[in-house]
Motif scaffolding. Structure first.
Motif, mmCIF file in Angstrom:
data_model
loop_
_atom_site.group_PDB
_atom_site.id
_atom_site.type_symbol
_atom_site.label_atom_id
_atom_site.label_comp_id
_atom_site.label_asym_id
_atom_site.label_seq_id
_atom_site.Cartn_x
_atom_site.Cartn_y
_atom_site.Cartn_z
ATOM 1 N N UNK A 129 0.766 -1.253 -0.011
ATOM 2 C CA UNK A 129 0.120 0.057 -0.076
ATOM 3 C C UNK A 129 0.715 1.228 0.043
ATOM 4 N N UNK A 130 0.611 2.367 -0.949
ATOM 5 C CA UNK A 130 1.411 3.264 -1.035
ATOM 6 C C UNK A 130 1.068 4.310 0.267
ATOM 7 N N UNK A 131 2.136 4.790 0.603
ATOM 8 C CA UNK A 131 2.180 5.640 1.925
ATOM 9 C C UNK A 131 1.041 6.899 1.975
ATOM 10 N N UNK A 132 0.789 7.067 0.711
ATOM 11 C CA UNK A 132 -0.059 8.181 0.552
ATOM 12 C C UNK A 132 -1.468 7.658 -0.467
ATOM 13 N N UNK A 133 -1.758 6.329 0.058
ATOM 14 C CA UNK A 133 -2.868 5.673 -0.675
ATOM 15 C C UNK A 133 -4.388 6.413 -0.403
ATOM 16 N N UNK A 134 -4.419 7.106 0.702
ATOM 17 C CA UNK A 134 -5.693 7.635 0.942
ATOM 18 C C UNK A 134 -6.839 6.783 1.461
ATOM 19 N N UNK A 135 -8.081 7.004 0.742
ATOM 20 C CA UNK A 135 -9.170 6.205 1.119
ATOM 21 C C UNK A 135 -8.973 4.800 0.835
ATOM 22 N N UNK A 136 -8.191 4.308 -0.065
ATOM 23 C CA UNK A 136 -7.630 2.912 -0.326
ATOM 24 C C UNK A 136 -7.424 2.143 0.801
ATOM 25 N N UNK A 137 -6.712 2.965 1.821
ATOM 26 C CA UNK A 137 -6.447 2.346 3.145
ATOM 27 C C UNK A 137 -7.693 1.997 4.332
ATOM 28 N N UNK A 138 -8.736 2.583 3.936
ATOM 29 C CA UNK A 138 -9.954 2.029 4.775
ATOM 30 C C UNK A 138 -10.678 0.968 4.240
ATOM 31 N N UNK A 139 -10.351 0.555 2.958
ATOM 32 C CA UNK A 139 -11.114 -0.580 2.560
ATOM 33 C C UNK A 139 -11.082 -1.756 3.459
ATOM 34 N N UNK A 140 -12.197 -2.670 3.392
ATOM 35 C CA UNK A 140 -12.288 -3.608 4.243
ATOM 36 C C UNK A 140 -11.209 -4.750 3.875
ATOM 37 N N UNK A 141 -10.898 -4.712 2.892
ATOM 38 C CA UNK A 141 -9.890 -6.023 2.399
ATOM 39 C C UNK A 141 -8.415 -5.699 2.837
ATOM 40 N N UNK A 142 -8.155 -4.321 2.892
ATOM 41 C CA UNK A 142 -6.990 -3.778 3.397
ATOM 42 C C UNK A 142 -6.689 -3.818 4.761
ATOM 43 N N UNK A 143 -7.880 -3.455 5.432
ATOM 44 C CA UNK A 143 -7.956 -3.595 7.059
ATOM 45 C C UNK A 143 -7.788 -4.973 7.430
ATOM 46 N N UNK A 144 -8.612 -5.910 6.605
ATOM 47 C CA UNK A 144 -8.443 -7.397 7.142
ATOM 48 C C UNK A 144 -6.754 -7.711 7.045
ATOM 49 N N UNK A 145 -6.451 -7.215 5.855
ATOM 50 C CA UNK A 145 -5.072 -7.720 5.549
ATOM 51 C C UNK A 145 -4.004 -7.084 6.361
ATOM 52 N N UNK A 146 -4.267 -5.851 6.971
ATOM 53 C CA UNK A 146 -3.436 -5.244 8.064
ATOM 54 C C UNK A 146 -3.433 -6.095 9.368
ATOM 55 N N UNK A 147 -4.965 -6.409 9.828
ATOM 56 C CA UNK A 147 -4.985 -7.249 10.927
ATOM 57 C C UNK A 147 -4.510 -8.572 11.062
ATOM 58 N N UNK A 148 -4.263 -9.019 9.617
ATOM 59 C CA UNK A 148 -3.510 -10.274 9.487
ATOM 60 C C UNK A 148 -2.316 -10.405 9.470
ATOM 61 N N UNK A 149 -1.688 -9.404 9.252
ATOM 62 C CA UNK A 149 -0.189 -9.151 8.974
ATOM 63 C C UNK A 149 0.166 -9.219 7.432
ATOM 64 N N UNK A 150 -0.442 -9.125 6.851
ATOM 65 C CA UNK A 150 -0.334 -9.238 5.239
ATOM 66 C C UNK A 150 -0.578 -8.067 4.377
ATOM 67 N N UNK A 151 -0.138 -6.919 5.220
ATOM 68 C CA UNK A 151 -0.153 -5.477 4.381
ATOM 69 C C UNK A 151 1.128 -4.736 4.915
ATOM 70 N N UNK A 152 1.868 -4.053 4.054
ATOM 71 C CA UNK A 152 2.957 -3.260 4.409
ATOM 72 C C UNK A 152 2.900 -1.910 3.377
#
Length: 211
Positions: A129-152
């Motif tokens: 995920x880009x550091x300036x990704x904006x609203x993409x970071x709030x998508x449920x798929x991204x949030x789930x990946x973050x919670x599971x340690x599958x996003x940087x």
């Protein structure tokens, strides 16, 4: 005759960290070599000759300069801040190379539609995920990946786009477990290097909040 436990030799596949002095499996350490009188990180493991090893932690990186001269049996002039900067740069190069390899082998989902779809279906092992990704970071798929340690988080949308030959890229999904694992390790190592330089602003691996 069996040696007492405290006299057993360490397994051949372990190496000593020049920072803390403890031995660890090679996979848990970063390798350094000297090329043209310069210390470089051999993150791809392709350099020949004498090497030194260090844990990818700010504490060990801070202490490593004192052990490098002993490891290479020559005077090595480098401080911990410079070592940290070298590590961040080496990780960036390796991260870029792996992403290009993932694209070349068709295991990289580029852009919001493809990446979110790959995350949703379980095909993506990691979200970049880009550091300036904006609203993409709030998508449920991204949030789930973050919670599971599958996003940087790495680079800006413009940086990712330029690397991948696309317009601005806010997110991409890596659909290859091995590449994803190495990317996570590299991102963590880069954070350790940034912390060592005390210049870690903008280098965090944490996915940014949507704005």
């Amino acid at each position: 005759m069996t040696r007492p436990p405290n006299e057993e030799r360490a397994p051949a596949h372990t190496w000593m960290c020049v920072g803390c002095g403890l031995r660890a499996d090679a996979g848990a350490l970063l390798r350094l070599v000297v090329a043209d009188d310069e210390v470089v990180f051999d993150l791809a493991g392709g350099s020949f000759g004498r090497g030194a090893h260090v844990h990818p932690s700010p504490e060990c990186l801070a202490k490593a300069p004192r052990g490098l001269s002993r490891a290479f049996k020559r005077e090595i002039k480098i401080d911990s801040a410079e070592l940290g900067r070298l590590l961040v740069a080496a990780c960036d190069r390796r991260l870029a190379g792996l992403l290009l390899a993932a694209r070349r082998t068709r295991v990289l989902a580029i852009g919001a539609d493809e990446a979110l779809g790959a995350l949703r279906s379980g095909k993506a092992d990691l979200a970049i995920v880009a550091v300036d990704a904006g609203s993409i970071a709030s998508k449920i798929e991204v949030q789930q990946a973050v919670a599971e340690g599958r996003a940087i988080a790495w680079k800006t949308k413009a940086d990712l786009g330029a690397l991948l030959g696309e317009a601005n890229v806010a997110i991409c999904g890596v659909c290859h477990a091995g590449i994803a694992s190495e990317l996570r390790d590299l991102r963590a190592a880069a954070d350790a290097g940034a912390a060592t330089t005390r210049e870690g602003s903008g280098c965090s691996s944490t996915v940014p909040e949507a704005r």
